[in-house]
Scaffold this active site. Sequence first.
Site, PDB file in Angstrom:
ATOM      1  N   HIS A  19     -10.196  -1.399  -3.386  1.00 26.81           N
ATOM      2  CA  HIS A  19     -11.422  -2.043  -3.571  1.00 26.81           C
ATOM      3  C   HIS A  19     -12.009  -1.916  -5.091  1.00 26.81           C
ATOM      4  O   HIS A  19     -12.952  -2.621  -5.356  1.00 26.81           O
ATOM      5  CB  HIS A  19     -12.620  -1.607  -2.425  1.00 26.81           C
ATOM      6  CG  HIS A  19     -13.300  -2.769  -1.864  1.00 26.81           C
ATOM      7  ND1 HIS A  19     -12.842  -4.047  -2.003  1.00 26.81           N
ATOM      8  CD2 HIS A  19     -14.480  -2.722  -0.994  1.00 26.81           C
ATOM      9  CE1 HIS A  19     -13.839  -4.667  -1.202  1.00 26.81           C
ATOM     10  NE2 HIS A  19     -14.675  -4.036  -0.740  1.00 26.81           N
ATOM     11  N   ASN A  66     -21.509  -3.960  -1.008  1.00 26.14           N
ATOM     12  CA  ASN A  66     -22.329  -4.881  -0.471  1.00 26.14           C
ATOM     13  C   ASN A  66     -23.814  -5.411  -0.869  1.00 26.14           C
ATOM     14  O   ASN A  66     -24.471  -6.240  -0.535  1.00 26.14           O
ATOM     15  CB  ASN A  66     -22.432  -4.861   1.120  1.00 26.14           C
ATOM     16  CG  ASN A  66     -23.126  -3.455   1.306  1.00 26.14           C
ATOM     17  OD1 ASN A  66     -23.742  -2.948   0.489  1.00 26.14           O
ATOM     18  ND2 ASN A  66     -23.394  -3.181   2.754  1.00 26.14           N
ATOM     19  N   ASP A  91     -11.177  -7.398  -6.256  1.00 24.39           N
ATOM     20  CA  ASP A  91      -9.711  -7.215  -5.692  1.00 24.39           C
ATOM     21  C   ASP A  91      -9.510  -8.547  -4.796  1.00 24.39           C
ATOM     22  O   ASP A  91     -10.766  -9.016  -3.960  1.00 24.39           O
ATOM     23  CB  ASP A  91      -9.778  -6.071  -4.690  1.00 24.39           C
ATOM     24  CG  ASP A  91     -10.986  -5.861  -3.831  1.00 24.39           C
ATOM     25  OD1 ASP A  91     -12.267  -6.052  -4.201  1.00 24.39           O
ATOM     26  OD2 ASP A  91     -10.854  -5.741  -2.480  1.00 24.39           O
ATOM     27  N   ASN A 112     -17.467  -8.619   0.419  1.00 23.14           N
ATOM     28  CA  ASN A 112     -18.913  -8.294   0.519  1.00 23.14           C
ATOM     29  C   ASN A 112     -19.599  -8.363  -0.924  1.00 23.14           C
ATOM     30  O   ASN A 112     -20.894  -8.951  -1.070  1.00 23.14           O
ATOM     31  CB  ASN A 112     -19.050  -7.128   1.511  1.00 23.14           C
ATOM     32  CG  ASN A 112     -18.982  -7.422   2.816  1.00 23.14           C
ATOM     33  OD1 ASN A 112     -19.118  -8.441   3.243  1.00 23.14           O
ATOM     34  ND2 ASN A 112     -18.561  -6.035   3.286  1.00 23.14           N
TER      35      ASN A 112
END
Length: 203
Positions: A19, A66, A91, A112
Amino acid sequence: MRLFVGLGNPGTRYAGNRHNIGFMALDAIARRHRAAPWRRKFQGESTEAVIGTERVLLLKPLTFMNESGRAVAEAQRFYKIPLEDVVVFHDELDLAPAKLRVKKGGGNAGHNGLRSITAQCGNEYWRARLGIGHPGDKALVHAYVLNDFAKAEMPWVEDLCDAMADAAELLASGEDARFQNKVHLAMAGRGWDEVKRVGEKPA
């Protein structure tokens, strides 16, 4: 001024996660183009560099994924950077490992970080989508993206980040198609034209 944003989660716990490849991309670009030292600003770490003929602000939000949009919106407002001059490195599960695709706008595909940026800033920014592959089952996605790249994957991750740093001048000047093509050719030249999920080159 242009704004390059790398997405990831802050802290050493997440540093090697799939991520966090957006952070890795920005670190490579900053090194290659002799950016000033990173400093805390805009709810993240930021620095500036001259890439080609363009002045570029590099930003790694430290808000957790997020809430990335808060940092991006603050930097964008401060420098009055048009949304079309913002590029977000992130990603991409729906892209094969070691692949890059650049596009403007579009959906957020459940990401997110992108969802937060779209909510705070609007949707018509550029995405540099960095393929990490898909674990094959939707139930496995959360653990997959929050796990570190396997040792076998790191060579293509480093090569992809280096190829983007080498070609960043094209992206800074708005030549997204040429940027994408140059990175593709560089990765193919290094044998990464077909990468399995765990990162091996084809036989």
